[in-house]
Design an enzyme around this catalytic site. Structure first.
Site, mmCIF file in Angstrom:
data_model
loop_
_atom_site.group_PDB
_atom_site.id
_atom_site.type_symbol
_atom_site.label_atom_id
_atom_site.label_comp_id
_atom_site.label_asym_id
_atom_site.label_seq_id
_atom_site.Cartn_x
_atom_site.Cartn_y
_atom_site.Cartn_z
ATOM 1 N N HIS B 93 1.198 -1.030 -0.109
ATOM 2 C CA HIS B 93 -0.126 0.085 0.135
ATOM 3 C C HIS B 93 1.209 0.859 -0.201
ATOM 4 O O HIS B 93 1.957 1.208 0.699
ATOM 5 C CB HIS B 93 -1.154 0.278 1.134
ATOM 6 C CG HIS B 93 -1.984 -1.083 1.146
ATOM 7 N ND1 HIS B 93 -2.812 -1.364 0.461
ATOM 8 C CD2 HIS B 93 -1.925 -2.069 2.013
ATOM 9 C CE1 HIS B 93 -4.178 -2.065 0.807
ATOM 10 N NE2 HIS B 93 -3.148 -2.944 1.362
ATOM 11 N N CYS B 135 -0.296 2.025 -5.378
ATOM 12 C CA CYS B 135 -0.947 3.241 -5.789
ATOM 13 C C CYS B 135 0.368 4.672 -6.013
ATOM 14 O O CYS B 135 1.226 5.078 -5.686
ATOM 15 C CB CYS B 135 -1.398 3.875 -4.723
ATOM 16 S SG CYS B 135 -3.207 2.477 -4.517
#
Lengths: 553, 320
Positions: B93, B135
């Site tokens: 993440h 991301c």
């Protein structure tokens, strides 16, 4: 002709190894036993012995794993016991295992008496072992390490027949998981790896489909014969204990090696002097193919005589009624009591024997739990207070060392004894918490040491004592709000920005008095507008007055 | 974060953070790329170097830069030099300019760029391939300034990097899109392959990844279409042979030292009593009353005070 040639080749092969390995000996075995009709207990044992003279300092290695031998030499280790376990051994239902081990990782090492700095060697060794076994054993730091006084005695022979506890170090990590990456290096230490004999059954992914799995590695010095102990050897024992639940694996009426391990047993490792598969089944079940040899209730298959990969099946298991095997010995169950910051620790020790039994109780409590030793109570179920025959208590130091408790208690016959003490939970700084702080912290399992004679069991391995491990207990200590510093920073910054802005404005702006006659241009314009409006209105009124005056006149 | 695939490499350092063998694992000890469970990424002979709580930003930077405590074993070190090609593959993440570690801390792109610069200055790599699947991944290599680094990211700034599919039996998304297609590409690559990095850049187009991949080659000296994938994945070891004979003396200094160290055993060896629970007289370490304990100090102080009072009373009565 071909067969004869092959036989000759095998004979030469064996002769070659037998002559080469005069000082070394390797034995391997797998014992399959049934705890009850639903549970299969497998015990793999791989033992390498190596004769030596004067001092164990080898330069060339054959069967003994070099990677481990070098560590043993470098860190001056006399005896080493290392286990990693997934699951909890249920002593009450399953009886006693061949090699007892607590949940997580456990390591205890006796160093040689000529070791200069034991702590330094211990730190170095735990780090090296963590690299060897892909485990986080380097977390066995000084806050976890202890020196038990009487619970962990040397299993092998000792120089001079006397021990000095200052050369013993013990540490556990209950959180440590046993997974494939630990099995891989463990199997690499075997002379034949997972290529032959019982080792071929070690299928890592299948071993994890069990209720209990434990790997162990034990190194010790031993005598070839009793008495004077002139001839000595080192012994390396590698164990795997595994318990399969047949019902969850859907193997209930019949099971086989293939269905349990998803592999077939292979012919013996050619380097081994003994390689056997021993199977014992419960009444009514049959082994196929039938094994003719039998030793101590076990049917034995000599893997040296095996020609090709084969499978052993067990057929006709009956679904049990209530046939739980009761252990006639000593069992221990520990749990936590108390709420909030006050906690209590209770161990309920059951003696199933009809005679008094002495036990050694050993418990390590982490430094962040402050034990109150005056609350230590040993009470039997009949509310008789038992005074321990001997107590050793070492209070912990914050961030330095844990609290250590070691007692000798004489358990009355057929009794339940409760050993309890209180503790208060300490605070840790927010940076000391692990990433998953809300999981809690483990208190390492309580260890009870008893004589095997008192438990009515005979033990081939590791002498005359039995260690009984309790559950590793999870304790929640107060967890700070980890987002608090961030929130505080945000809030303080906002307040500062606002107050600083207005203060700066106030402090730097120059104020000067306006004269009352001075009118701002905006105001002037506004006033003139009003003035103009007023004058126009007055004009209108005057005109109307004038016209009315004209009319009237 | 796992580094390394099925290929053999000189040094594979795994930073693995997972609880695949927990109580609730459906298939303990296995990690699959796909819900049809075709490729067990976590092979049966896997070794992991850093796991659990050891997976921290500090350890990661220490491994890269080689600033490790002296007791660190060889398997936990990145023993590379100026002739080593290093692959750093990170997934997890993250957000703009950072990647999270353990849900507790994060590494920033500046820290990573400085770590790589330190590696370059210490001659710890020859060429470095950096792949990141997270991301806003492009932001992670934006600050790199050291030479010979090629970077690939799974998403542009402002884009999310999405997972490939969910396994309904465990109810969790099991693999990221970029990693999935990269694994597919690498599974068809063999050690002798002539596939180039330019071909690797083509994988996971926008209709597959949903995000647009990013590539940075301005720090890299070679052309991507002339750089082989096997330069980074699956090192094909080359052995240089030499005609010169190396003479090894039969007794090297290291061995001499080890023999000097051997103490001759004195006395006899024997087993010791295993169970001391019923031999209290043999316990040399019987608890001794501590003479300097607080209790006894108070006792002594109290008795001294009492004596003083008595003496004072006697003196007073004598005077009186």
């Amino acid at each position: 002709m071909q067969k004869n040639m092959l036989g000759l080749f095998v004979l030469i092969y064996f002769a070659m190894f037998c002559t080469c390995n005069g000082n070394e000996n390797y034995e391997e075995s797998l014992k399959l036993d049934m705890i009850d009709p639903e549970l299969v207990y497998g015990f793999f044992n791989f033992t390498t012995t190596w004769n030596y003279e004067h001092w164990f300092a080898p330069r060339h290695y054959k069967l003994f794993p070099r990677s481990l031998g070098q560590l043993i030499q470098k860190y001056n280790i006399a005896e080493l016991h290392f286990t990693m376990t997934q699951g909890l051994w249920r002593y009450k239902r399953w009886g006693f295992p061949d090699a007892s081990s607590p949940t997580g990782a456990q390591l205890w090492v006796w160093f040689h008496k000529n070791t200069e700095d034991v702590d330094k060697n211990w730190v170095g060794f735990t780090n090296a072992l963590s690299g060897l076994f892909c485990a986080s054993l380097n977390f066995i730091n000084k806050a976890v390490t202890v020196t038990p006084k009487i619970s962990f005695r040397p299993v092998g022979v000792v120089e001079g027949g006397e021990t000095d506890n200052t050369f013993l170090r013990y540490g556990t990590l209950s959180r440590e998981n046993l997974c494939t990456e630990n099995l891989t290096p463990w199997m690499k230490l075997l002379p034949c790896g997972s290529k032959a004999g019982p080792g071929a059954l070690l299928n890592p992914s299948q071993l994890h489909h069990s209720k209990f799995l434990s790997i162990g590695l034990h190194f010790l010095h031993d005598c070839s014969e009793g008495g004077s102990c002139e001839r000595r050897h080192v012994k390396l024992e590698q164990h795997i204990s595994v318990v399969y639940d047949l019902r969850t694996l859907n193997l209930m009426p019949n099971f086989s090696l293939l269905s349990l391990f998803k592999k077939r047993v292979k012919p013996a490792c050619p380097l081994s002097s003994r390689s056997v598969l021993m199977v014992r089944v419960i009444e009514g079940a049959t082994i196929s193919p039938a094994l003719t040899e039998s030793v101590g209730g076990f049917s034995v298959l000599n893997l040296h005589r095996l020609k090709s990969d084969s499978n052993v099946q067990v057929k006709g298991l009956k679904t049990p009624g209530v046939t739980t095997k009761l252990n006639h010995g000593v069992t221990n169950h520990c749990y936590l009591t108390g709420i909030g910051l006050e906690g209590g620790f209770v161990c309920s020790i059951v003696n199933h024997n009809n005679r008094e039994i002495p036990i050694i109780f050993f418990q390590v409590v982490p430094w962040f739990l402050h034990t109150q030793v005056h609350t230590l109570k040993v009470v039997s179920r009949q509310n008789d207070i038992i005074s321990p025959a001997w107590i050793s208590y070492t209070p912990g130091k914050i961030r330095e060392s844990p609290n250590i408790m070691e007692l000798i208690v004489r358990l009355p016959s057929d009794s339940i004894t409760e050993l309890s003490f209180h503790f208060t939970k300490g605070f840790m700084t927010w940076i000391e918490h692990p990433p998953d702080a809300n999981h809690g912290f483990y208190i390492s399992p309580a260890v009870i040491t008893t004589k095997t004679n008192d438990l009515n069991i005979s033990k081939e391995l590791h002498g005359s004592v039995q260690h009984i491990y309790s559950e590793a207990i999870l304790v929640n200590i107060p967890v700070p709000d980890f987002s608090m510093p961030y929130n505080v920073i945000c809030l303080v910054c906002t307040v500062l920005a606002i107050s600083f802005g207005s203060f700066h404005n106030l402090a730097t702006r120059r104020f000067h008095k306006l004269s009352p006659n001075e009118v701002s241009p905006v105001k002037k314009k506004f006033l003139s507008l009003i003035e103009r409006f007023k004058s126009r209105k007055k004009k209108n009124v005057d005109e109307s007055l004038a016209s009315t005056a004209e009319k009237s006149s | 974060m796992t580094v390394g695939f099925k290929f053999k490499a000189d040094f594979i350092l795994n930073f693995l953070l997972s609880l695949m063998n927990g109580r609730f694992a459906r298939l303990p000890g296995k990690v699959y790329n796909n819900k049809d469970e075709t490729i067990d990424v976590y092979g049966s002979d896997v070794e992991v170097d850093y796991r659990g709580y050891e997976v921290t930003v500090e350890n990661f930077i220490r491994v890269l830069t080689g600033r490790l405590p002296p007791d660190t074993p060889r398997s936990k070190r990145l023993s590379t030099d100026d002739r080593s090609n290093v692959l750093v593959y990170m997934t997890g993440h993250g957000g703009e300019d950072f990647l999270k570690f353990q849900d507790a801390e994060e590494i920033s792109n500046v820290e990573l760029a400085d770590a790589f610069e330190q590696m370059w200055q210490k001659r710890r790599y020859h060429e470095l391939l950096f792949i990141i699947d997270t991301c806003q991944a492009v932001s992670m290599y934006g600050k790199f300034y050291s030479p010979n680094i090629m970077s690939i990211a799974s998403s542009q700034i402002g884009e999310d990097s999405l997972s490939h599919h969910v396994d309904p039996t465990i109810g969790v998304y099991i693999i990221d899109r970029y990693t999935y297609y990269l694994l597919e590409f690498l599974e068809s690559t063999r050690p002798g392959s002539r596939k180039t990095m330019a071909q690797l850049f083509e994988i996971c187009p926008r209709h597959q990844c949903i995000s647009s991949t990013g590539v940075s080659t301005h720090l890299f000296r070679r052309r991507p279409d002339q750089t082989l994938v096997t330069d980074f994945f699956g090192s094909v070891r080359t052995v240089d042979t030499s005609d010169d004979f190396l003479h090894i003396s039969p007794k090297s200094k290291a061995l001499e030292r080890s023999t000097d160290n051997v103490p001759l055993s004195r006395g006899h060896f024997s087993h010791v009593t295993q169970f001391l629970g019923d031999q209290l007289d043999q316990l040399k370490i019987l608890p001794q009353p501590d003479k300097t304990s607080l209790g006894s100090k108070i006792e002594r102080a109290a008795s001294a005070a009492f004596l003083l009072v008595v003496v004072m009373a006697i003196i007073k009565s004598l005077i009186g």
